[in-house]
Write an enzyme that holds these catalytic residues in place. Structure first.
Site, mmCIF file in Angstrom:
data_model
loop_
_atom_site.group_PDB
_atom_site.id
_atom_site.type_symbol
_atom_site.label_atom_id
_atom_site.label_comp_id
_atom_site.label_asym_id
_atom_site.label_seq_id
_atom_site.Cartn_x
_atom_site.Cartn_y
_atom_site.Cartn_z
ATOM 1 N N LEU A 76 -8.938 -22.681 -12.805
ATOM 2 C CA LEU A 76 -9.038 -24.131 -12.637
ATOM 3 C C LEU A 76 -10.195 -24.449 -11.694
ATOM 4 O O LEU A 76 -10.109 -24.217 -10.488
ATOM 5 C CB LEU A 76 -7.727 -24.698 -12.091
ATOM 6 C CG LEU A 76 -6.528 -24.547 -13.040
ATOM 7 C CD1 LEU A 76 -5.234 -24.919 -12.337
ATOM 8 C CD2 LEU A 76 -6.727 -25.403 -14.292
ATOM 9 N N GLU A 77 -11.270 -24.990 -12.248
ATOM 10 C CA GLU A 77 -12.485 -25.231 -11.480
ATOM 11 C C GLU A 77 -12.596 -26.657 -10.953
ATOM 12 O O GLU A 77 -13.614 -27.032 -10.380
ATOM 13 C CB GLU A 77 -13.702 -24.872 -12.336
ATOM 14 C CG GLU A 77 -13.700 -23.412 -12.758
ATOM 15 C CD GLU A 77 -14.892 -23.033 -13.618
ATOM 16 O OE1 GLU A 77 -15.842 -23.847 -13.709
ATOM 17 O OE2 GLU A 77 -14.879 -21.938 -14.203
#
Length: 560
Positions: free
Chosen positions: A385-386
């Site tokens: 999850l960026e």
């Protein structure tokens, strides 16, 4: 809606006070004079108006059944029974109720008829009142009812307690015998299903695992969940009723299966992770079967968000992958696992929009990922999850997933460099929160600006120092060396910036594990258990002739 006048309330209060005040202690001969008081025999001995009553197996207060009565139109769902009593005697009338408005009362007492009631009850609540019979009274009618236009009510364990009226109430129960026929009827990686024979007189059963009571049921089967994969457990069952609990049954052993997709092989001490693209972006289009054998963990990129908060799904891009079918995909996962590889589903990516920010979304995440593991055979999940994450609820989600999947779960993470600069960052916090179930953190040492190393100096991407000095933060910040990997692009096409040649990756690995081939930064100690390396992606690696995996793979597997 019932309206009680002040006069009626006062009269009821006085009557109850008088009854309670002059009722002496129960004698040894006092019994429950109601028949089928727990509705274990359906509606036997009971009559319900307008066919408003039935019996249900859940929820119940005791035993295996309860009354459910539903008011409709001008009917208030009255269920009644005529009970034999003695003249000039005092009785305590009680029942447990739940649901909509519920009334309990007695008529034909020969003195003052009584009733009591409660508005909606979300859980079981006991109603109690007393009455005294007249000089010639030998029977009374006890009843329950709801209220017009209100929700259904439940009633259970009715009691008309006092001197034996001679009508023959329910027989006094005896402690039931131990259940026979206990057997394992099914297993999964995290559960064991049990079944056994019914016991006469039992109103419920207790299930024991390894000697400890873990659940109570009313039927003759149970599924015990939350177990570890590939683990044996012993089970026993007892029968219970109001008289007590039986001795334990004979013991059976149930063994859970391996985790979904777990071929039974352990992950190598030093491992190479590669992301496999479930889309065509110009890199080589691959089936999983074509992924180079140097990869030990294959992260399938990516799962898709759904409209349910926190939940994810997976949609194979069959059209973009040249007609690759779901059945072929599943078969390729099994083949990779048979070869000793692990295949996980990756959540997130540059455009990932999955948000886990409260208990509900955490549960949705865990449930949906586990469902994908069962459907496709994935060994676990990769968190990529960026766009930020909530450490509290992502940790909660991952622990819930671990409880479902068991100890075979593969849990990987791929944070950006900025996410791992400090243990106070949410990503780093999450990794530490789940350290006991975490497989590896493969930080992305690319698409990054200059960052601080563990020595407080600033390092620019694209050098061996950038890799070693930043890895040092994780190694000294609480992660085990076996939970740290170096993530790099497989080619210049695999990232916007930060590509280094495979030889630089190998130098960084040697610097961290052996203290050799370092740049200007040399760690204070070596970390021979360092997990290995990761690349984006197997597809870009294939497009470059597998130069990355052919160089880095053997080097990783040859580390001390």
């Amino acid at each position: 809606m019932p309206i009680l006048s002040k006069k009626r309330l006062w009269t009821t209060t006085v009557a109850l006070a008088l009854a309670l005040g002059f009722a002496g202690p129960a004698s040894a001969a006092d019994v429950n004079n109601a028949k089928n008081a727990g509705f274990e025999s359906g509606l036997t001995n009971w009559t319900c108006s307008a066919s408003s009553g039935t019996t249900v197996s859940s929820p119940v207060h005791g035993g295996s059944a309860a009354l459910k009565a539903t008011p409709a139109g001008q009917d208030n769902a009255k269920c009644a029974q005529t009970v034999a009593v003695k003249p000039n005697a005092t009785y305590t009338l009680s029942a447990w109720v739940q649901g909509g408005y519920a009334y309990l009362g007695a008529t034909g007492t020969g003195t003052t008829d009584v009733s009591t009631w409660t508005p909606d009850a979300a859980s079981w609540k006991q109603l109690t009142t007393t009455f005294t019979t007249g000089a010639s009274t030998t029977s009374v009618t006890v009843y329950t009812h709801g209220w017009y236009g209100q929700a259904a009510y439940l009633a259970d364990d009715v009691s008309v307690y006092g001197p034996d009226g001679g009508g023959g109430g329910d027989p006094t129960p005896t402690v039931p015998a131990a259940p026979a026929g206990l057997a394992v009827s099914g297993t999964s990686s995290s559960s064991v299903s049990l079944s056994w024979n019914a016991v006469s007189g039992a109103t419920g059963y207790h299930v024991y695992r390894n000697g400890t009571k873990i659940t109570a049921v009313t039927g003759t089967s149970a599924t015990v969940t939350g177990l570890a994969a590939s683990t044996s457990y012993s089970f026993q069952v007892t029968a219970v009723n109001s008289a007590g609990e039986s001795v334990k049954s004979g013991t059976v052993t149930g063994t859970t299966t391996a985790s979904p997709g777990d071929g039974g092989s352990a992950l190598p001490k030093h491992a190479v992770t590669g992301y496999w693209q479930n889309f065509n972006n110009g890199a080589t289009v691959q089936k999983l079967s074509a992924v180079q054998s140097q990869y030990d963990i294959i992260a399938v990129a990516f799962a898709d968000a759904t409209t349910t908060p926190g939940a994810v799904t997976f949609n194979l891009d069959s059209a973009g992958l040249g007609g690759y079918t779901v059945d072929q995909f599943k078969a390729d996962i099994k083949a990779k696992q048979a070869a000793g590889k692990k295949v996980v589903v990756s959540v997130g990516g540059q455009n990932g929009t999955v948000s886990v920010s409260d208990p509900t979304s955490a549960a949705n995440f865990a449930n949906s990922v586990y469902a994908l593991m069962q459907t496709y055979g994935f060994d676990g999940v990769d968190i990529d999850l960026e766009n930020g994450l909530n450490a509290t609820y992502m940790s909660q989600a991952l622990r819930s997933l671990s409880a479902k999947a068991g100890p075979g779960l593969i849990l990987t993470m791929a944070p950006q460099t900025i996410d791992m600069q400090s243990t106070s960052n949410a990503y780093f916090q999450t990794a530490l929160n789940v350290k006991d179930i975490l497989t590896v953190v493969n930080m992305q040492y690319y698409n990054s600006g200059s960052m601080l190393g563990c020595d407080g100096k600033v390092y620019s991407q694209g050098s061996v120092d950038f890799l070693t000095a930043l890895a040092c933060i994780q190694l000294e910040g609480g992660l085990s060396p076996s939970q740290v990997g170096l993530g790099l692009p497989a080619s210049t096409s695999g990232a916007g910036s930060g590509y280094v040649s495979p030889s630089v990756v190998n130098n960084a690995l040697d610097c961290l594990t052996k203290g050799t081939a370092c740049g200007s930064f040399k760690p204070a100690k070596t970390y021979p258990d360092l997990r290995g390396a990761m690349t984006w992606s197997t597809n870009w690696d294939a497009a470059a002739g597998n130069a990355w995996s052919n160089t880095v793979g053997p080097h990783v597997h040859g580390l001390p």
